[in-house]
Design an enzyme around this catalytic site. Structure first.
Site, mmCIF file in Angstrom:
data_model
loop_
_atom_site.group_PDB
_atom_site.id
_atom_site.type_symbol
_atom_site.label_atom_id
_atom_site.label_comp_id
_atom_site.label_asym_id
_atom_site.label_seq_id
_atom_site.Cartn_x
_atom_site.Cartn_y
_atom_site.Cartn_z
ATOM 1 N N HIS A 119 0.820 -1.218 0.000
ATOM 2 C CA HIS A 119 0.000 0.000 0.000
ATOM 3 C C HIS A 119 0.854 1.268 0.000
ATOM 4 O O HIS A 119 0.381 2.332 0.388
ATOM 5 C CB HIS A 119 -0.935 0.011 1.213
ATOM 6 C CG HIS A 119 -1.969 -1.079 1.170
ATOM 7 N ND1 HIS A 119 -2.954 -1.210 2.117
ATOM 8 C CD2 HIS A 119 -2.172 -2.088 0.292
ATOM 9 C CE1 HIS A 119 -3.712 -2.261 1.816
ATOM 10 N NE2 HIS A 119 -3.243 -2.816 0.717
ATOM 11 N N CYS A 127 5.704 13.749 -6.369
ATOM 12 C CA CYS A 127 5.144 14.826 -7.195
ATOM 13 C C CYS A 127 4.260 14.201 -8.270
ATOM 14 O O CYS A 127 4.703 13.327 -9.015
ATOM 15 C CB CYS A 127 6.253 15.639 -7.860
ATOM 16 S SG CYS A 127 5.600 16.818 -9.070
ATOM 17 N N CYS A 152 5.986 20.754 -5.412
ATOM 18 C CA CYS A 152 7.272 20.224 -5.864
ATOM 19 C C CYS A 152 8.247 21.368 -6.116
ATOM 20 O O CYS A 152 7.922 22.333 -6.819
ATOM 21 C CB CYS A 152 7.061 19.426 -7.152
ATOM 22 S SG CYS A 152 8.579 18.802 -7.886
ATOM 23 N N CYS A 155 9.096 21.388 -10.091
ATOM 24 C CA CYS A 155 8.148 21.744 -11.155
ATOM 25 C C CYS A 155 6.884 22.422 -10.654
ATOM 26 O O CYS A 155 6.031 22.799 -11.462
ATOM 27 C CB CYS A 155 7.792 20.501 -11.974
ATOM 28 S SG CYS A 155 6.597 19.418 -11.159
ATOM 29 N N SER A 193 -2.916 -9.375 10.596
ATOM 30 C CA SER A 193 -3.847 -9.073 9.504
ATOM 31 C C SER A 193 -5.091 -9.929 9.662
ATOM 32 O O SER A 193 -4.996 -11.119 9.977
ATOM 33 C CB SER A 193 -3.203 -9.356 8.149
ATOM 34 O OG SER A 193 -4.177 -9.261 7.122
ATOM 35 N N SER A 194 -6.233 -9.325 9.446
ATOM 36 C CA SER A 194 -7.492 -10.077 9.539
ATOM 37 C C SER A 194 -7.690 -10.967 8.312
ATOM 38 O O SER A 194 -8.559 -11.826 8.302
ATOM 39 C CB SER A 194 -8.652 -9.095 9.639
ATOM 40 O OG SER A 194 -8.635 -8.242 8.502
ATOM 41 N N ASN A 218 -2.219 -13.572 15.310
ATOM 42 C CA ASN A 218 -3.213 -12.503 15.262
ATOM 43 C C ASN A 218 -4.139 -12.615 16.461
ATOM 44 O O ASN A 218 -4.502 -13.721 16.858
ATOM 45 C CB ASN A 218 -4.034 -12.628 13.959
ATOM 46 C CG ASN A 218 -4.730 -11.335 13.577
ATOM 47 O OD1 ASN A 218 -4.096 -10.278 13.541
ATOM 48 N ND2 ASN A 218 -6.015 -11.404 13.308
#
Ligand code: ZN
Length: 245
Positions: A119, A127, A152, A155, A193-194, A218
């Site tokens: 993720h 940028c 940025c 730019c 983690s589920s 878990n």
């Protein structure tokens, strides 16, 4: 916990080529709230449109104003015993890598080298025009100094955190490498983690189809508990402290 510790140490002894998959539950002991836990879940406290791609593009300054509130906690978070144990297991050659859903960067901070962030990461911004990366830290200092939204310096484009927002696809490269890694591992250890959210939930299925040993650490039940070889229902940091690895 004694029995689980013994089983885990036996696994270390008798197998090679393990890979870890981590979710929010590994970082709660570092003070980073779980996104989905009832009551404390971040998503319950905030308007999801702030962290959707369309909401961000409509009003990036609104996102940065919100992010300033949680940034000090995130910036101060340190890896816990579980992050450090994974980094040590990698140095010993047993663990081939860490696949994570987390955007907190704590695996890298703990010393893990082969980290796949499914993720993205909140440790840097990107940028949207020229694709240049900048550290989050300096960017948030600029916001604190009144530059909102930060732009940025090359730019003038909008800087977006390099974490996946709602409405954005997952980056392909870490996912493809994760599939390769799991396909070629003897052991998959799932932590915090589920396993409810696709596509990550496909990784234990893949491991099982290859005949790998599945370990789940878990606090809550997961849909894969019945098929796992070892299920450990303990706080992850506390568990690793007990193992002494
Ligand atoms: Zn740029």
């Amino acid at each position: 916990m004694e029995r689980e510790v013994k089983l885990f140490l036996e696994l270390l002894e008798n197998t090679q080529e393990a890979v870890a998959f981590t979710g929010a539950g590994i970082s709660t002991e570092s003070g980073i709230p779980d996104y989905r836990s009832p009551g404390t879940g971040l998503w319950e406290k905030m308007d999801q449109s702030v962290v959707s791609l369309s909401g961000f593009l409509r009003n990036p300054a609104n996102y940065y104003s919100y992010a300033m509130e949680s940034y000090p906690v995130r910036a101060a978070a340190e890896p816990n015993a579980a992050h450090y144990a994974l980094a040590r297991l990698e140095k010993k050659g047993w663990l081939k890598g860490v696949i994570t859903q987390n955007v907190d960067g704590l695996h890298t901070k703990a010393g893990s080298e082969n980290v796949f962030e499914l993720h993205g990461s909140l440790r840097r911004v990107l940028c949207l025009e020229c694709r240049e990366y900048y550290p989050m830290e300096g960017t948030m200092s600029r916001v604190a100094g009144g530059e909102n939204p930060p732009l940025c310096s090359q730019c003038g484009g909008i800087l977006k955190p390099d974490a996946v927002f709602f409405g954005e696809p997952l980056p392909e490269e870490p996912w493809e490498k994760s599939i390769d890694l799991v396909s070629n591992s003897e052991v998959l250890i799932i932590m915090g983690s589920s396993l409810l959210v696709a596509p990550a939930s496909g990784l234990p299925r893949l491991a099982l189809s290859k005949g790998a040993t599945l370990v789940i650490i878990n606090l809550m039940e997961t849909p894969f508990d019945d098929e796992a070889d070892i299920v450990i229902r303990e706080k992850i940091g506390e568990f690793f402290e007990e193992t002494g690895v």
